[in-house]
Design a protein around this motif. Structure first.
Motif, PDB file in Angstrom:
ATOM      1  N   LEU A 114     -11.783  -4.801  12.204  1.00  0.00           N
ATOM      2  CA  LEU A 114     -12.488  -3.773  11.852  1.00  0.00           C
ATOM      3  C   LEU A 114     -11.815  -2.577  12.240  1.00  0.00           C
ATOM      4  CD1 LEU A 114     -15.204  -2.596  10.534  1.00  0.00           C
ATOM      5  CD2 LEU A 114     -16.218  -2.994  12.826  1.00  0.00           C
ATOM      6  N   SER A 115     -11.479  -2.556  13.516  1.00  0.00           N
ATOM      7  CA  SER A 115     -10.796  -1.253  14.057  1.00  0.00           C
ATOM      8  C   SER A 115      -9.591  -1.103  13.408  1.00  0.00           C
ATOM      9  CB  SER A 115     -10.711  -1.568  15.745  1.00  0.00           C
ATOM     10  OG  SER A 115     -11.864  -1.871  16.254  1.00  0.00           O
ATOM     11  N   GLU A 116      -8.712  -1.903  13.282  1.00  0.00           N
ATOM     12  CA  GLU A 116      -7.549  -1.734  12.586  1.00  0.00           C
ATOM     13  C   GLU A 116      -7.905  -0.869  11.167  1.00  0.00           C
ATOM     14  OE1 GLU A 116      -3.004  -3.628  12.048  1.00  0.00           O
ATOM     15  OE2 GLU A 116      -4.790  -4.992  11.507  1.00  0.00           O
ATOM     16  N   GLU A 150      -8.187   3.767   7.447  1.00  0.00           N
ATOM     17  CA  GLU A 150      -8.763   4.643   6.655  1.00  0.00           C
ATOM     18  C   GLU A 150      -8.905   6.147   7.304  1.00  0.00           C
ATOM     19  OE1 GLU A 150     -13.487   5.058   5.477  1.00  0.00           O
ATOM     20  OE2 GLU A 150     -12.606   3.234   6.138  1.00  0.00           O
ATOM     21  N   LEU A 151      -8.528   6.106   8.661  1.00  0.00           N
ATOM     22  CA  LEU A 151      -8.669   7.436   9.191  1.00  0.00           C
ATOM     23  C   LEU A 151      -7.367   8.160   9.487  1.00  0.00           C
ATOM     24  CD1 LEU A 151     -11.812   6.995  11.246  1.00  0.00           C
ATOM     25  CD2 LEU A 151     -11.906   8.227   9.178  1.00  0.00           C
ATOM     26  N   LEU A 152      -6.245   7.490   9.051  1.00  0.00           N
ATOM     27  CA  LEU A 152      -4.899   8.085   9.305  1.00  0.00           C
ATOM     28  C   LEU A 152      -4.704   9.484   8.992  1.00  0.00           C
ATOM     29  CD1 LEU A 152      -2.457   6.631  10.624  1.00  0.00           C
ATOM     30  CD2 LEU A 152      -1.424   6.173   8.486  1.00  0.00           C
ATOM     31  N   HIS A 153      -4.060  10.191   9.753  1.00  0.00           N
ATOM     32  CA  HIS A 153      -3.765  11.706   9.464  1.00  0.00           C
ATOM     33  C   HIS A 153      -5.204  12.487   9.392  1.00  0.00           C
ATOM     34  CE1 HIS A 153       0.180  10.501   8.866  1.00  0.00           C
ATOM     35  NE2 HIS A 153      -0.134   9.414   7.570  1.00  0.00           N
ATOM     36  N   THR A 154      -6.246  12.093   9.984  1.00  0.00           N
ATOM     37  CA  THR A 154      -7.217  12.897  10.067  1.00  0.00           C
ATOM     38  C   THR A 154      -7.590  13.225  11.615  1.00  0.00           C
ATOM     39  OG1 THR A 154      -9.174  11.334  10.385  1.00  0.00           O
ATOM     40  CG2 THR A 154      -8.244  11.409   8.289  1.00  0.00           C
ATOM     41  N   PRO A 155      -8.531  13.977  11.761  1.00  0.00           N
ATOM     42  CA  PRO A 155      -8.850  14.542  13.137  1.00  0.00           C
ATOM     43  C   PRO A 155      -9.804  13.472  14.049  1.00  0.00           C
ATOM     44  CG  PRO A 155      -9.481  16.112  11.590  1.00  0.00           C
ATOM     45  CD  PRO A 155      -9.144  15.160  10.934  1.00  0.00           C
ATOM     46  N   ILE A 156      -9.856  12.254  13.300  1.00  0.00           N
ATOM     47  CA  ILE A 156     -10.663  11.170  13.886  1.00  0.00           C
ATOM     48  C   ILE A 156      -9.625  10.232  14.214  1.00  0.00           C
ATOM     49  CG2 ILE A 156     -12.420   9.686  13.778  1.00  0.00           C
ATOM     50  CD1 ILE A 156     -13.690  11.235  11.496  1.00  0.00           C
TER      51      ILE A 156
END
Length: 248
Positions: free
Chosen positions: A164-166, A171-177
Protein backbone atom coordinates in the motif's frame (compact mmCIF):
# COMPACT_ATOMS: atom_id res chain seq x y z
CA UNK A 1 11.46 20.85 9.23
CA UNK A 2 8.43 18.64 9.96
CA UNK A 3 7.29 20.40 13.13
CA UNK A 4 3.85 18.92 13.94
CA UNK A 5 3.76 15.13 14.11
CA UNK A 6 0.97 12.60 14.72
CA UNK A 7 1.89 9.15 16.06
CA UNK A 8 -0.65 6.35 16.44
CA UNK A 9 -0.05 3.53 18.90
CA UNK A 10 1.97 6.01 20.95
CA UNK A 11 1.33 4.65 24.45
CA UNK A 12 4.12 2.03 24.37
CA UNK A 13 6.77 0.37 22.25
CA UNK A 14 8.03 2.09 19.11
CA UNK A 15 5.40 4.82 19.31
CA UNK A 16 6.51 5.86 22.79
CA UNK A 17 10.17 5.61 21.85
CA UNK A 18 9.75 7.74 18.72
CA UNK A 19 7.77 10.35 20.67
CA UNK A 20 10.67 10.73 23.11
CA UNK A 21 13.20 10.95 20.28
CA UNK A 22 11.20 13.68 18.53
CA UNK A 23 10.63 15.57 21.78
CA UNK A 24 14.41 15.85 22.11
CA UNK A 25 14.44 17.35 18.61
CA UNK A 26 11.85 19.97 19.51
CA UNK A 27 8.85 18.64 17.59
CA UNK A 28 5.22 19.12 18.56
CA UNK A 29 3.39 15.83 19.01
CA UNK A 30 -0.17 14.58 18.55
CA UNK A 31 -0.26 11.25 20.34
CA UNK A 32 -3.09 8.73 20.14
CA UNK A 33 -3.67 5.22 21.45
CA UNK A 34 -6.36 3.23 23.25
CA UNK A 35 -4.85 3.89 26.69
CA UNK A 36 -5.32 7.59 27.37
CA UNK A 37 -3.94 7.24 30.89
CA UNK A 38 -0.64 5.99 29.47
CA UNK A 39 -0.59 8.87 27.01
CA UNK A 40 -1.01 11.40 29.80
CA UNK A 41 1.94 9.90 31.67
CA UNK A 42 3.97 10.01 28.46
CA UNK A 43 2.93 13.63 27.84
CA UNK A 44 4.31 14.61 31.25
CA UNK A 45 7.57 12.81 30.48
CA UNK A 46 7.87 14.54 27.10
CA UNK A 47 7.34 17.98 28.60
CA UNK A 48 10.08 17.23 31.09
CA UNK A 49 12.35 16.28 28.20
CA UNK A 50 11.48 19.50 26.37
CA UNK A 51 9.12 22.02 28.00
CA UNK A 52 9.06 24.13 24.81
CA UNK A 53 7.07 21.63 22.73
CA UNK A 54 3.30 21.23 22.42
CA UNK A 55 1.81 17.79 23.12
CA UNK A 56 -1.82 16.87 22.40
CA UNK A 57 -3.32 13.49 23.27
CA UNK A 58 -6.42 11.66 22.05
CA UNK A 59 -7.84 8.24 22.89
CA UNK A 60 -8.06 6.18 19.70
CA UNK A 61 -8.72 2.57 18.79
CA UNK A 62 -7.57 2.47 15.16
CA UNK A 63 -10.08 -0.31 14.47
CA UNK A 64 -12.77 2.34 14.89
CA UNK A 65 -12.20 3.78 11.44
CA UNK A 66 -14.58 6.73 11.76
CA UNK A 67 -12.69 7.74 14.89
CA UNK A 68 -9.39 7.70 12.98
CA UNK A 69 -10.62 10.47 10.69
CA UNK A 70 -12.13 12.40 13.59
CA UNK A 71 -8.97 12.26 15.73
CA UNK A 72 -6.60 13.15 12.87
CA UNK A 73 -8.75 16.13 11.95
CA UNK A 74 -8.86 17.25 15.58
CA UNK A 75 -5.06 17.23 15.66
CA UNK A 76 -5.09 19.28 12.47
CA UNK A 77 -7.33 21.85 14.19
CA UNK A 78 -5.11 21.82 17.29
CA UNK A 79 -1.90 22.40 15.35
CA UNK A 80 -3.22 24.35 12.39
CA UNK A 81 -1.13 22.16 10.10
CA UNK A 82 0.06 18.54 10.24
CA UNK A 83 3.53 17.92 8.84
CA UNK A 84 4.03 14.21 9.42
CA UNK A 85 1.86 11.22 10.33
CA UNK A 86 3.10 7.87 11.60
CA UNK A 87 0.97 4.83 10.84
CA UNK A 88 2.43 2.92 13.74
CA UNK A 89 -0.36 1.18 15.68
CA UNK A 90 -0.08 -2.59 15.29
CA UNK A 91 -0.36 -5.92 17.05
CA UNK A 92 1.15 -9.40 16.73
CA UNK A 93 -1.49 -11.79 18.07
CA UNK A 94 -2.30 -15.16 16.54
CA UNK A 95 -0.88 -18.52 15.66
CA UNK A 96 -0.66 -21.19 12.99
CA UNK A 97 -3.49 -21.11 10.47
CA UNK A 98 -6.02 -23.90 10.95
CA UNK A 99 -5.01 -24.37 14.59
CA UNK A 100 -7.88 -22.51 16.22
CA UNK A 101 -6.46 -18.98 16.12
CA UNK A 102 -8.78 -17.35 13.59
CA UNK A 103 -10.11 -14.69 15.97
CA UNK A 104 -6.60 -13.50 16.91
CA UNK A 105 -5.31 -13.79 13.34
CA UNK A 106 -8.24 -11.75 12.03
CA UNK A 107 -7.62 -9.06 14.66
CA UNK A 108 -3.96 -8.84 13.66
CA UNK A 109 -4.77 -8.49 9.95
CA UNK A 110 -7.55 -6.00 10.62
CA UNK A 111 -5.34 -3.80 12.81
CA UNK A 112 -2.13 -3.99 10.78
CA UNK A 113 -3.62 -3.79 7.29
CA UNK A 114 -7.24 -2.56 7.14
CA UNK A 115 -6.89 -0.06 9.98
CA UNK A 116 -3.55 1.06 8.54
CA UNK A 117 -5.46 1.85 5.35
CA UNK A 118 -7.86 4.02 7.37
CA UNK A 119 -4.91 5.90 8.85
CA UNK A 120 -3.33 6.40 5.42
CA UNK A 121 -6.64 7.64 4.01
CA UNK A 122 -7.12 10.13 6.86
CA UNK A 123 -3.52 11.38 6.70
CA UNK A 124 -3.29 11.76 2.93
CA UNK A 125 -6.68 13.50 2.86
CA UNK A 126 -5.19 16.14 5.17
CA UNK A 127 -1.97 16.32 3.15
CA UNK A 128 -3.85 16.76 -0.13
CA UNK A 129 -5.82 19.64 1.38
CA UNK A 130 -2.59 21.24 2.67
CA UNK A 131 -0.62 20.29 -0.45
CA UNK A 132 2.26 18.99 1.66
CA UNK A 133 3.10 16.41 4.32
CA UNK A 134 5.06 13.29 5.11
CA UNK A 135 3.36 9.91 5.62
CA UNK A 136 5.42 7.29 7.43
CA UNK A 137 4.24 3.68 7.67
CA UNK A 138 5.85 1.28 10.13
CA UNK A 139 6.04 -2.10 8.42
CA UNK A 140 8.52 -4.90 9.22
CA UNK A 141 11.46 -6.77 7.75
CA UNK A 142 9.08 -9.72 7.97
CA UNK A 143 7.06 -8.15 5.14
CA UNK A 144 9.61 -9.25 2.53
CA UNK A 145 8.61 -12.96 2.67
CA UNK A 146 5.97 -15.30 3.98
CA UNK A 147 6.66 -16.97 7.32
CA UNK A 148 5.04 -19.99 8.99
CA UNK A 149 3.30 -20.37 12.32
CA UNK A 150 2.57 -17.37 14.49
CA UNK A 151 4.50 -15.09 12.09
CA UNK A 152 2.32 -15.97 9.10
CA UNK A 153 -0.53 -13.49 9.41
CA UNK A 154 1.67 -10.79 10.97
CA UNK A 155 4.09 -10.92 8.01
CA UNK A 156 1.22 -10.96 5.53
CA UNK A 157 -0.42 -7.93 7.15
CA UNK A 158 2.85 -6.00 7.05
CA UNK A 159 3.40 -7.04 3.42
CA UNK A 160 0.00 -5.53 2.63
CA UNK A 161 1.03 -2.30 4.35
CA UNK A 162 4.35 -2.17 2.47
CA UNK A 163 2.58 -2.67 -0.84
CA UNK A 164 0.00 0.00 0.00
CA UNK A 165 2.80 2.39 0.92
CA UNK A 166 4.70 1.76 -2.30
CA UNK A 167 1.55 2.40 -4.30
CA UNK A 168 1.22 5.74 -2.54
CA UNK A 169 4.87 6.53 -3.25
CA UNK A 170 4.19 6.00 -6.94
CA UNK A 171 0.90 7.92 -6.91
CA UNK A 172 2.36 10.91 -5.06
CA UNK A 173 5.69 10.99 -6.89
CA UNK A 174 6.76 14.52 -7.84
CA UNK A 175 4.25 16.09 -5.42
CA UNK A 176 4.87 17.92 -2.12
CA UNK A 177 3.60 14.83 -0.28
CA UNK A 178 6.30 12.34 0.71
CA UNK A 179 5.79 8.71 1.72
CA UNK A 180 8.31 6.59 3.64
CA UNK A 181 8.10 2.97 4.71
CA UNK A 182 10.19 1.79 7.64
CA UNK A 183 10.97 -1.91 7.96
CA UNK A 184 12.31 -2.50 11.47
CA UNK A 185 14.27 -5.62 12.28
CA UNK A 186 14.09 -7.06 15.77
CA UNK A 187 13.63 -4.32 18.36
CA UNK A 188 12.78 -5.29 21.94
CA UNK A 189 9.28 -4.00 22.70
CA UNK A 190 6.36 -5.17 24.86
CA UNK A 191 4.92 -6.87 21.75
CA UNK A 192 7.81 -9.36 21.51
CA UNK A 193 9.10 -9.47 25.10
CA UNK A 194 8.13 -13.14 25.45
CA UNK A 195 9.90 -14.24 22.27
CA UNK A 196 12.58 -16.84 22.95
CA UNK A 197 14.88 -15.87 20.10
CA UNK A 198 15.31 -12.48 18.43
CA UNK A 199 18.58 -12.51 16.48
CA UNK A 200 20.36 -9.17 16.21
CA UNK A 201 17.76 -7.57 18.51
CA UNK A 202 18.47 -4.07 19.85
CA UNK A 203 16.88 -2.17 22.71
CA UNK A 204 14.06 0.25 22.05
CA UNK A 205 16.14 3.43 22.34
CA UNK A 206 18.67 2.19 19.77
CA UNK A 207 15.92 1.00 17.46
CA UNK A 208 13.88 4.20 17.68
CA UNK A 209 16.93 6.39 17.09
CA UNK A 210 17.66 4.38 13.94
CA UNK A 211 14.05 4.80 12.80
CA UNK A 212 14.00 8.54 13.47
CA UNK A 213 17.32 9.09 11.68
CA UNK A 214 15.94 7.33 8.58
CA UNK A 215 12.69 9.28 8.76
CA UNK A 216 14.45 12.63 9.03
CA UNK A 217 16.21 11.81 5.75
CA UNK A 218 12.78 10.93 4.29
CA UNK A 219 14.12 7.72 2.78
CA UNK A 220 11.48 5.94 0.70
CA UNK A 221 12.24 2.47 2.10
CA UNK A 222 14.48 1.97 5.12
CA UNK A 223 15.54 -1.25 6.85
CA UNK A 224 16.62 -0.46 10.39
CA UNK A 225 18.87 -0.69 12.24
CA UNK A 226 21.01 -0.45 9.09
CA UNK A 227 23.28 -3.26 10.27
CA UNK A 228 22.44 -6.06 9.66
CA UNK A 229 18.95 -5.54 8.18
CA UNK A 230 19.95 -3.48 5.14
CA UNK A 231 21.79 -6.62 3.99
CA UNK A 232 19.68 -9.37 5.52
CA UNK A 233 16.47 -8.31 3.83
CA UNK A 234 18.08 -9.13 0.47
CA UNK A 235 19.08 -12.58 1.74
CA UNK A 236 15.58 -13.20 3.11
CA UNK A 237 14.12 -12.53 -0.34
CA UNK A 238 16.10 -15.36 -1.90
CA UNK A 239 16.25 -17.81 1.01
CA UNK A 240 14.82 -21.29 0.28
CA UNK A 241 11.57 -22.21 2.03
CA UNK A 242 13.26 -24.74 4.31
CA UNK A 243 15.52 -21.98 5.64
CA UNK A 244 12.52 -19.73 6.34
CA UNK A 245 10.89 -22.61 8.17
CA UNK A 246 13.85 -22.85 10.55
CA UNK A 247 13.59 -19.12 11.29
CA UNK A 248 10.08 -19.40 12.69
Amino acid sequence: MRKNIIITGASSGLGEGMAKAFAKRGRNLGLCARRLDRLEVLKADLLQINPDIIVHTQALDVNNHDAVFRVFNQFRKDFGVVDRVFVNAGIGKGGAIGAGHFKENKETFLTNAVSALAQCEAAVEIFRAQNHGHLVTISSVGAVRGFPGLMNVYAASKAALSSLSEGLQIELLHTPIQVSTIHPGFIRTPMNEEAKSLPFAVNIETGCNAIVNAIEKEIKNAYVPFWPWALLHYLLRIAPLNILRKLS
